[in-house]
Design an enzyme around this catalytic site. Sequence first.
Site, mmCIF file in Angstrom:
data_model
loop_
_atom_site.group_PDB
_atom_site.id
_atom_site.type_symbol
_atom_site.label_atom_id
_atom_site.label_comp_id
_atom_site.label_asym_id
_atom_site.label_seq_id
_atom_site.Cartn_x
_atom_site.Cartn_y
_atom_site.Cartn_z
ATOM 1 N N LYS A 35 16.786 -94.995 -71.540
ATOM 2 C CA LYS A 35 17.501 -94.222 -70.513
ATOM 3 C C LYS A 35 18.106 -92.967 -71.149
ATOM 4 C CE LYS A 35 21.609 -97.111 -71.192
ATOM 5 N NZ LYS A 35 22.316 -98.303 -70.680
ATOM 6 N N ARG A 130 30.617 -104.079 -62.829
ATOM 7 C CA ARG A 130 29.910 -102.848 -62.488
ATOM 8 C C ARG A 130 28.840 -103.215 -61.465
ATOM 9 N NH1 ARG A 130 28.196 -99.647 -67.922
ATOM 10 N NH2 ARG A 130 26.567 -101.213 -67.669
ATOM 11 N N TYR A 257 39.639 -70.527 -84.715
ATOM 12 C CA TYR A 257 40.532 -70.379 -83.559
ATOM 13 C C TYR A 257 41.783 -71.229 -83.718
ATOM 14 C CZ TYR A 257 36.839 -67.997 -80.986
ATOM 15 O OH TYR A 257 35.891 -67.103 -80.572
ATOM 16 N N MET A 305 32.167 -72.458 -80.445
ATOM 17 C CA MET A 305 30.982 -72.653 -79.614
ATOM 18 C C MET A 305 29.713 -72.670 -80.464
ATOM 19 S SD MET A 305 29.524 -70.322 -76.508
ATOM 20 C CE MET A 305 30.829 -70.658 -75.337
#
Length: 365
Positions: A35, A130, A257, A305
């Site tokens: 999956k 679930r 940062y 990033m």
Amino acid sequence: MPRPIEALIHPDALAHNLQRARRAAPDAKVWAVVKANGYGHGIERAYAGLKAADGFALLDLAEAERVRALGWRGPILLLEGCFEARDLELCSRLDLWHTVHREAQIDWLAAHKTQRPHHVFLKMNSGMNRLGFAPAAYRSAWLRLSGLTQVDGITLTTHFADADGAAGVDAQLAVFDAAARDLPGERSLCNSAATLRFAAERPELRGDWVRPGIMVYGSAPDHPKRRSADWELQPGMTLRAELIATQRLRAGDCVGYGSSFRADAEMQIGVAACGYADGYPRLAPTGTPVLVDGVRTRLLGRVSMDMVAIDLGPVSQAAVGSEVTLWGRGPNGSVLPIDEVAQAAGTIGYELMCALAPRVPTRVA
Ligand SMILES: *Cc1c(COP(=O)(O)O)cnc(C)c1O
């Protein structure tokens, strides 16, 4: 040249880990759980390493089509079953096994016209809350299914909430056994953690099918109690980049940062071409392990990033172009388990591998 970052998928490691699952569950058949696009590895890329499995388990009809397109003719199981009645048409066409966990899915089957009866996995909610029928409703669901001409096989299944933790599987197993004891049919209970920790010694738990996911990709389901090497698992994925700059810091200089890392003495640092937009966890703090030229060192300051900063203290020969291993296999036989990076970032290996960003060029090693 393209930005120096890439992910490598290791079919030899996947095959080794799959074999490890077989060894943990002798005589049981093995679903390779693929999956989430093979836990981020890519179904097509992982397939070569996993095709010795007895079946593939996944969630998405589109993923099932991809497995069939690879030429797989064996069982494919939909772990959440059908989402609407129409999905049964594709189940018939692609010959999919599917989970039945609620009453409406039986209604759909009863109304489905097919030449080819289906194999279903009847799921019990044994405590995770679930998916699945309550234990008290399980027998009547089984009776209903076994009366349908559309169904020719029913495997009894449940899923453990605490197979990796101290609570273990005993309470849920007792619930399952009490409600399913005298129903005929195959059983499937174990995820990776239950397979590794309990399946070898406990045939009643092992059942007929085990469903290993994370272990196949080389991550320990119960890290840090046990590490991937303790379970003899090998990383299925490497994320690597290169240093694209170095900096000499003086005492008091800051990095990145927020200036969250401050050097207390002169030091050499490197900047690698990997950031959170590549899927590296932004919350990985100073101290998170990383390899440079196969030597273990640490992250410094905040993850950006597109870049991370790295302490080059332990690897003084490092320079622009040096290989940086964010996780997986490094040079000269070195390994950085994804679980250690995940732990430092407050998450689990599952999340990091599934979050590998599409912008990272990925290839089979
Ligand atoms: C995802 C999943 C698994 C595999 O779990 P791992 O912890 O990755 O081994 C097994 N069974 C079901 C029902 C699942 O959804």
